[in-house]
Design an enzyme around this catalytic site. Structure first.
Site, PDB file in Angstrom:
ATOM      1  N   ASN A   6       0.789  -1.289  -0.095  1.00  0.00           N
ATOM      2  CA  ASN A   6       0.057  -0.076  -0.002  1.00  0.00           C
ATOM      3  C   ASN A   6       1.037   1.220  -0.067  1.00  0.00           C
ATOM      4  OD1 ASN A   6      -1.558   2.150   0.771  1.00  0.00           O
ATOM      5  ND2 ASN A   6      -2.225   1.123   2.456  1.00  0.00           N
ATOM      6  N   ALA A   8       0.770   4.066   0.684  1.00  0.00           N
ATOM      7  CA  ALA A   8       0.518   4.965   1.807  1.00  0.00           C
ATOM      8  C   ALA A   8       1.177   4.532   2.914  1.00  0.00           C
ATOM      9  CB  ALA A   8      -1.057   5.311   2.095  1.00  0.00           C
ATOM     10  N   CYS A   9       1.576   3.349   2.988  1.00  0.00           N
ATOM     11  CA  CYS A   9       2.091   2.676   4.380  1.00  0.00           C
ATOM     12  C   CYS A   9       3.731   2.784   4.488  1.00  0.00           C
ATOM     13  CB  CYS A   9       1.911   1.081   4.243  1.00  0.00           C
ATOM     14  SG  CYS A   9       2.840   0.038   5.354  1.00  0.00           S
ATOM     15  N   SER A  10       4.076   3.396   5.466  1.00  0.00           N
ATOM     16  CA  SER A  10       5.655   4.041   5.590  1.00  0.00           C
ATOM     17  C   SER A  10       6.386   2.470   5.629  1.00  0.00           C
ATOM     18  CB  SER A  10       5.838   4.628   6.893  1.00  0.00           C
ATOM     19  OG  SER A  10       5.404   3.989   8.181  1.00  0.00           O
TER      20      SER A  10
END
Length: 119
Positions: A6, A8-10
């Site tokens: 994803n 958006a996931c760090s």
């Protein structure tokens, strides 16, 4: 090697950066857009050596709406979990790397990413 991410996931961004820094040959799968089928989830679980509840993000709002924390974690309920993960891909733990040797890892740490690259 394939990595389910994803963007958006760090943790996902960190894993991709490490793969790039190491010159790894891999394919990115944005699993929220290219949702894995129940069959693909079963295959990845087999490669991980885990059960669906082991890779479920139970703190997500969707998990709370489904009451996921209260679902039985047994063989009888396994397909229900897999169906939920396929129907709500946001619930799948990330990133997942499928390694060259047929195994897979949930690559939330640099050590796990390096482990996958060494397989």
């Amino acid at each position: 090697m394939e990595i389910w991410i994803n963007p958006a996931c760090s943790k996902c961004r960190s894993a991709v950066s490490l793969l790039d820094a190491e010159g790894a040959d891999y394919t990115v799968r944005r699993y929220l857009e290219d949702v894995p089928s129940p069959e693909e989830i079963r295959a990845v679980l087999g490669r991980l050596g885990l059960e669906p509840w082991d890779i479920a993000r139970t703190q997500e709002a969707e998990a709370k709406e489904l009451g996921l924390k209260d679902w039985p974690k047994d063989e009888v309920s396994r397909e229900r979990w897999i169906t939920a993960l396929a129907g709500h891909p946001k619930l799948i733990q990330r990133p997942i790397i499928t390694a060259q040797d047929g195994t897979a890892v949930v690559a939330r740490t640099d050590e796990a990413v390096r482990d996958a690259m060494g397989r």
